[in-house]
Design a protein around this motif. Structure first.
Motif, PDB file in Angstrom:
ATOM      1  N   ASN A   1       6.559   6.013   9.135  1.00  0.00           N
ATOM      2  CA  ASN A   1       5.525   6.655   8.322  1.00  0.00           C
ATOM      3  C   ASN A   1       4.817   5.571   7.530  1.00  0.00           C
ATOM      4  OD1 ASN A   1       6.356   9.737   8.498  1.00  0.00           O
ATOM      5  ND2 ASN A   1       8.238   8.567   8.236  1.00  0.00           N
ATOM      6  N   MET A   2       3.508   5.591   7.534  1.00  0.00           N
ATOM      7  CA  MET A   2       2.733   4.622   6.739  1.00  0.00           C
ATOM      8  C   MET A   2       2.907   4.944   5.258  1.00  0.00           C
ATOM      9  SD  MET A   2       0.226   2.366   6.199  1.00  0.00           S
ATOM     10  CE  MET A   2      -0.770   2.102   7.655  1.00  0.00           C
ATOM     11  N   CYS A   3       3.140   3.916   4.449  1.00  0.00           N
ATOM     12  CA  CYS A   3       3.220   4.139   3.012  1.00  0.00           C
ATOM     13  C   CYS A   3       1.897   3.702   2.379  1.00  0.00           C
ATOM     14  CB  CYS A   3       4.390   3.369   2.417  1.00  0.00           C
ATOM     15  SG  CYS A   3       4.560   3.814   0.700  1.00  0.00           S
ATOM     16  N   THR A   4       1.287   4.587   1.641  1.00  0.00           N
ATOM     17  CA  THR A   4      -0.003   4.301   1.007  1.00  0.00           C
ATOM     18  C   THR A   4       0.179   4.280  -0.509  1.00  0.00           C
ATOM     19  OG1 THR A   4      -0.588   6.612   0.793  1.00  0.00           O
ATOM     20  CG2 THR A   4      -1.146   5.542   2.889  1.00  0.00           C
ATOM     21  N   ILE A   5      -0.845   3.806  -1.209  1.00  0.00           N
ATOM     22  CA  ILE A   5      -0.752   3.733  -2.673  1.00  0.00           C
ATOM     23  C   ILE A   5      -0.482   5.115  -3.269  1.00  0.00           C
ATOM     24  CG2 ILE A   5      -3.284   3.820  -2.953  1.00  0.00           C
ATOM     25  CD1 ILE A   5      -0.906   1.885  -5.241  1.00  0.00           C
ATOM     26  N   ASP A   6      -1.041   6.160  -2.649  1.00  0.00           N
ATOM     27  CA  ASP A   6      -0.833   7.523  -3.174  1.00  0.00           C
ATOM     28  C   ASP A   6       0.626   7.969  -3.058  1.00  0.00           C
ATOM     29  OD1 ASP A   6      -3.545   7.559  -3.502  1.00  0.00           O
ATOM     30  OD2 ASP A   6      -3.938   8.637  -1.633  1.00  0.00           O
ATOM     31  N   LEU A   7       1.367   7.319  -2.171  1.00  0.00           N
ATOM     32  CA  LEU A   7       2.754   7.741  -1.920  1.00  0.00           C
ATOM     33  C   LEU A   7       3.769   6.804  -2.574  1.00  0.00           C
ATOM     34  CD1 LEU A   7       2.199   8.674   1.837  1.00  0.00           C
ATOM     35  CD2 LEU A   7       2.716  10.275  -0.015  1.00  0.00           C
ATOM     36  N   LEU A   8       3.269   5.880  -3.415  1.00  0.00           N
ATOM     37  CA  LEU A   8       4.133   4.857  -4.022  1.00  0.00           C
ATOM     38  C   LEU A   8       5.381   5.443  -4.702  1.00  0.00           C
ATOM     39  CD1 LEU A   8       4.783   1.998  -5.180  1.00  0.00           C
ATOM     40  CD2 LEU A   8       3.166   2.493  -7.008  1.00  0.00           C
ATOM     41  N   ASP A   9       5.189   6.422  -5.569  1.00  0.00           N
ATOM     42  CA  ASP A   9       6.332   6.936  -6.336  1.00  0.00           C
ATOM     43  C   ASP A   9       7.350   7.618  -5.426  1.00  0.00           C
ATOM     44  OD1 ASP A   9       5.251   5.956  -8.646  1.00  0.00           O
ATOM     45  OD2 ASP A   9       4.306   7.849  -9.225  1.00  0.00           O
ATOM     46  N   ALA A  10       6.847   8.358  -4.453  1.00  0.00           N
ATOM     47  CA  ALA A  10       7.763   9.037  -3.521  1.00  0.00           C
ATOM     48  C   ALA A  10       8.512   8.006  -2.690  1.00  0.00           C
ATOM     49  CB  ALA A  10       6.981   9.995  -2.632  1.00  0.00           C
ATOM     50  N   MET A  11       7.792   6.967  -2.247  1.00  0.00           N
ATOM     51  CA  MET A  11       8.446   5.915  -1.456  1.00  0.00           C
ATOM     52  C   MET A  11       9.575   5.283  -2.269  1.00  0.00           C
ATOM     53  SD  MET A  11       8.782   2.437  -1.195  1.00  0.00           S
ATOM     54  CE  MET A  11       7.458   1.796  -2.212  1.00  0.00           C
TER      55      MET A  11
ATOM     56  N   ALA B   1      13.995  15.901  -1.553  1.00  0.00           N
ATOM     57  CA  ALA B   1      14.372  15.336  -2.854  1.00  0.00           C
ATOM     58  C   ALA B   1      13.216  14.544  -3.469  1.00  0.00           C
ATOM     59  CB  ALA B   1      15.596  14.446  -2.694  1.00  0.00           C
ATOM     60  N   ALA B   2      12.367  13.942  -2.622  1.00  0.00           N
ATOM     61  CA  ALA B   2      11.245  13.156  -3.144  1.00  0.00           C
ATOM     62  C   ALA B   2       9.987  14.014  -3.295  1.00  0.00           C
ATOM     63  CB  ALA B   2      10.959  11.979  -2.205  1.00  0.00           C
ATOM     64  N   GLY B   3      10.121  15.325  -3.088  1.00  0.00           N
ATOM     65  CA  GLY B   3       8.983  16.232  -3.247  1.00  0.00           C
ATOM     66  C   GLY B   3       7.983  16.130  -2.112  1.00  0.00           C
ATOM     67  N   LEU B   4       8.448  15.663  -0.955  1.00  0.00           N
ATOM     68  CA  LEU B   4       7.532  15.484   0.184  1.00  0.00           C
ATOM     69  C   LEU B   4       7.683  16.640   1.167  1.00  0.00           C
ATOM     70  CD1 LEU B   4       8.373  11.733   0.760  1.00  0.00           C
ATOM     71  CD2 LEU B   4       6.108  12.597   0.096  1.00  0.00           C
TER      72      LEU B   4
END
Ligand SMILES: Cc1cc2nc3c(=O)[nH]c(=O)nc-3n(C[C@H](O)[C@H](O)[C@H](O)COP(=O)(O)O)c2cc1C
Length: 209
Positions: free
Chosen positions: A88-98, A114-117
């Motif tokens: 899965n690509m990690c983007t700036i919008d997904l930083l906290d979840a990552m 658990a990460a709200g995804l």
């Protein structure tokens, strides 16, 4: 300065292990996998990259044990058991979840939830992909390579997978190309530092021939 890595990764004046700062920026492979019992696992790996294009292959390196244990990481156990994973690509919008998915939690915990995804189904592999990422690639394991480990340190591994399915969000396709300005990929630097590819940082350079 010069140093030999066999003398350690923190020679003076370095205060912390320096290795993570030597090859930057690194893409982050946000790897989803599923256990034999169906538990969903998601974890970031910056020892990750694309390896070949035709057919496409990628690799990530689950190194060491789970913190405080002598158990392999779930991202290794699962692919050994099932032979499948998703990049899965990690983007700036997904930083906290990552970042949340880098925590060590029991393997029975659904790390996407658990990460709200939200999870989205894949076409050819069992592990789900992260619904909100603009790019995901379904992979089948080709090989798991044992890498050398220093004496007294836990093992390192490289998991190589062949990409068998590719998901791209239509919103990031502009003029028939993936527009990195819209994707805004996240990269890992050394220590606890990150960088994001923001629209103003993207430029094109024509090849000389
Ligand atoms: C940005 C980032 C990059 C990481 N890269 C790696 C890596 O390349 N290899 C690794 O073993 N751990 C890496 N980690 C730590 C793992 O994500 C962490 O050990 C995770 O809990 C493994 O989960 P698992 O047991 O569910 O597989 C990274 C953590 C972060 C935040």
């Amino acid at each position: 300065m010069y140093f030999d890595p066999k003398d350690g990764m923190r020679p003076p004046p370095f205060k912390h292990s320096v290795y993570n700062a030597l090859v930057v920026p690194r893409p982050i492979g946000w790897i989803s996998s599923i256990s034999r019992d169906g538990a969903i696992n998601l974890a970031p790996f910056s020892f990750f990259n694309a390896l070949a294009g035709a057919p496409p292959c990628v690799m990530y390196c689950p190194n060491g044990f789970k913190t405080g244990t002598k158990e392999d990481k779930d991202s290794l156990i699962n692919v050994r058991e099932t032979g499948e994973f998703v990049y899965n690509m990690c983007t700036i919008d997904l930083l906290d979840a990552m970042n949340a998915t880098s925590a060590h939690v029991p393997s029975s915990v659904d790390e996407m939830k658990a990460a709200g995804l939200e999870a989205a189904p894949c076409e050819q592999v069992k592990p789900p992909r992260v619904k909100n990422t603009p790019i995901a690639m379904e992979c089948k394991v080709l090989q798991i390579i044992d890498l050398p480990a220093n004496e007294g340190t836990p093992p390192n591994h490289m998991v190589i997978g062949q990409v068998v399915g590719i998901h791209v969000d239509d919103d990031v396709i502009v003029d028939g190309m993936i527009d990195a300005r819209k994707v805004k990929p996240l990269a890992r630097l050394g220590y606890l530092d990150y960088a994001a590819i923001m629209p103003e940082n993207v430029f094109s350079v024509p090849r000389p021939d």
